[in-house]
Motif scaffolding. Structure first.
Motif, short mmCIF file in Angstrom:
data_model
loop_
_atom_site.label_atom_id
_atom_site.label_comp_id
_atom_site.label_asym_id
_atom_site.label_seq_id
_atom_site.Cartn_x
_atom_site.Cartn_y
_atom_site.Cartn_z
N LEU A 196 9.37 29.39 33.00
CA LEU A 196 10.37 30.42 33.29
C LEU A 196 11.57 29.83 34.03
O LEU A 196 12.72 30.19 33.77
CB LEU A 196 9.74 31.54 34.11
CG LEU A 196 8.78 32.46 33.34
CD1 LEU A 196 8.04 33.39 34.31
CD2 LEU A 196 9.53 33.28 32.30
N LYS A 197 11.30 28.89 34.93
CA LYS A 197 12.38 28.23 35.65
C LYS A 197 13.23 27.40 34.69
O LYS A 197 14.47 27.38 34.77
CB LYS A 197 11.82 27.33 36.76
CG LYS A 197 12.88 26.67 37.62
CD LYS A 197 12.24 25.84 38.72
CE LYS A 197 13.32 25.16 39.57
NZ LYS A 197 12.71 24.34 40.66
N GLU A 198 12.56 26.73 33.76
CA GLU A 198 13.26 25.90 32.78
C GLU A 198 14.13 26.75 31.86
O GLU A 198 15.15 26.29 31.35
CB GLU A 198 12.23 25.13 31.94
CG GLU A 198 12.80 23.97 31.15
CD GLU A 198 13.22 22.80 32.01
OE1 GLU A 198 14.11 22.04 31.59
OE2 GLU A 198 12.66 22.63 33.12
N SER A 199 13.74 28.01 31.64
CA SER A 199 14.49 28.89 30.73
C SER A 199 15.88 29.21 31.26
O SER A 199 16.74 29.68 30.52
CB SER A 199 13.72 30.19 30.49
OG SER A 199 13.72 31.01 31.64
N ALA A 200 16.14 28.94 32.53
CA ALA A 200 17.46 29.23 33.11
C ALA A 200 18.52 28.24 32.64
O ALA A 200 19.71 28.52 32.68
CB ALA A 200 17.37 29.20 34.63
N TYR A 201 18.10 27.04 32.17
CA TYR A 201 19.05 26.03 31.71
C TYR A 201 19.43 26.32 30.27
O TYR A 201 18.56 26.39 29.40
CB TYR A 201 18.44 24.63 31.83
CG TYR A 201 18.05 24.26 33.24
CD1 TYR A 201 19.01 23.91 34.18
CD2 TYR A 201 16.71 24.29 33.63
CE1 TYR A 201 18.65 23.58 35.48
CE2 TYR A 201 16.34 23.96 34.92
CZ TYR A 201 17.31 23.61 35.84
OH TYR A 201 16.94 23.29 37.12
#
Length: 491
Positions: free
Chosen positions: A469-474
């Motif tokens: 989910l954190k990676e989806s911000a990029y």
């Protein structure tokens, strides 16, 4: 005795022949000059006017519909892929990003599957479809490869040259996907020379390394391909790569400087809530009959895993099959493990081969706790499938060791944790071990990871989900603007 008349006649006849040859060659040369592709001229590279049926000018809107597009003079780009445009997401994203910043785009490639809807409706993007080779030239036989490959290349040369030189306008830039490198790089270089266009190569991998998987590293054609690729690398004005590792190889082996533009997901790939997930699972044909079992409230909830594959040699699907067989056997003794629905998306040459293997494994009752089904989805449904899944699986093994599978990027965009083949140099550039995914190097290791991920302990599952989910911000736009935007002078 010397006959002056005979000599004069022979001389006149010979002179006439020579004169005729000179005239013919001169005529052909003149025709060639007159029919060469037109050159790029920045002073005539002006915006197109779009009018409705009543002749009134129509404002070109951005994708969000808020602001009109401002066309920028001198920013015409040919985006080229000698493959199916619909299965080349990165090149589609390039086209959308260029158009978003006001650049005019000619997107050139085969039109075999659905293209991103924003491309189809964007007035700044024209699709130039290549004419596919006849079916007999697309035979995948290794025995016939040395005969059919050259004929296919000749067909591609003609089709690509016409598309680049005559069916699309001269552009300031030509952005070419590599591979395939033969004949793409040679034709693109020649057309760029004729049309005063700057060539930019977007390196997804190395063509010779893919060919080596089919013919072997020592095959003469592989050596020729490597030499060819290195020669035309030096012709290009600029280079983009998908990884830092690939940029390093280009610098060390080819002597050219490249800048990494890492793949990032576009807006279509996003996390979804439980309500949207339930609705999607209920309407998708591949999941509809299992929709209630895939919901958390089910008494014995199933889990959904997804793998996108091109069914080619650089993605060993047998790894996943062996791991799923081992997992199914574990479920028999470990009743707390959930049953799995595995959906495999994509098209490719080895699909039928593996479908027959799946059928045989089912008949042998080696997949009692696993259901495997295949699907070919439109982009919007594929994005929702990733967001609805519990785990993504990547089987990309990397022929060069320095490329990366874009499918993992899409999975992260949807907030989906990933397990994938991690035995190559560039893997850590994408997946952080134990943070947003796991890398495996054998079917046995993948089976253990499935066991651990879906087991009683939830810590691993929770950690990897949070990391994804954190990676989806990029996002793609952020990455592209800093590299592509500056290269094409659009940002």
């Amino acid at each position: 005795m010397f006959d002056e008349h005979i000599f004069t006649d022979k001389f006149n006849n010979g002179f006439s022949v020579v004169l005729a040859v000179i005239v013919a060659l001169s005529t052909l040369f003149t025709i060639l000059l007159l029919t060469l592709p037109s050159q790029y001229d920045p002073y005539t590279d002006k915006p197109h006017r779009y009018v409705d049926q009543e002749g009134k000018e129509v404002k070109m809107e951005t994708r969000d519909g808020k602001d009109p597009l401002q066309w920028k003079q001198g920013r015409t780009v040919q985006v080229v892929v000698l493959g199916d445009i619909g299965r080349s997401p990165r090149m589609q994203y390039h086209a959308l990003s260029i158009a978003k910043h006001g650049g005019r785009v000619f997107l050139i490639g085969y039109q075999e599957s659905e293209i991103h809807p924003d491309i189809v409706t964007n007035p700044l993007i024209d699709i130039i479809a290549l004419v596919p080779a006849p079916s007999f030239l697309r035979n995948s036989s290794k025995l016939l490869f040395p005969i059919l490959a050259p004929l296919k290349v000749l067909w591609q040369v003609r089709s690509l040259y016409r598309a680049l030189g005559y069916r699309s306008e001269a552009a300031r830039w030509m952005l070419v996907q590599n591979p395939p490198s033969i004949p793409t790089l040679a034709i693109a270089s020649w057309v760029c020379f004729l049309r005063n266009t700057e060539l930019v190569i977007d390196w997804h991998n190395f063509g010779y390394s893919i060919l080596a998987m089919k013919l072997g590293n020592s095959h003469p054609l592989v050596n020729i391909s490597a030499w060819y690729e290195s020669i035309f690398a030096k012709v290009a004005a600029h280079h983009i790569t998908v990884t830092d590792a690939m940029a390093r190889v280009l610098k060390n082996d080819y002597g050219v400087i490249a800048q990494a533009l890492h793949d990032r997901p576009v807006s279509i790939f996003r996390p979804i809530d439980s309500e949207e997930r339930a609705k999607f699972l209920a309407r998708l044909p591949e999941t509809a009959q299992y929709a209630s079992d895939l919901l958390p409230k089910s008494k014995t909830p199933w889990k959904l895993i997804v793998s996108a594959t091109s069914w080619t040699a650089d993605e060993d699907f047998s790894l996943l099959l062996d791991a799923l067989c081992a997992y199914s056997a574990e479920c028999t003794s470990k009743t707390h493990l959930p049953k799995l629905l595995a959906i495999i998306t994509g098209k490719g040459p080895q699909k039928d081969h593996y479908l027959s293997k799946i059928k045989a494994l089912n008949q042998e009752k080696k997949l009692l706790n696993v259901i495997i089904t295949t699907a070919w989805l439109i982009p919007s449904d594929y994005a929702l499938l990733l967001a609805s899944a519990d785990l993504g699986v990547s089987l990309h093994t990397s022929s060069s060791g320095v490329d990366l599978p874009m499918k993992v990027v899409d999975m992260f965009g949807a907030g989906l944790p990933v397990v994938g083949w991690g035995k190559f140099e560039a893997w850590p550039e994408l997946v952080k071990q134990g943070v947003n995914g796991l890398g495996f190097q054998s079917a046995e290791e993948l089976a253990l990871q499935l066991d651990a991920f879906f087991g009683r302990e939830t810590e691993l599952r929770k950690t990897l989900k949070e990391g994804a989910l954190k990676e989806s911000a990029y996002r793609w736009d952020d990455e592209w603007d800093t590299v592509g935007g500056k290269l094409f002078k659009l940002t």
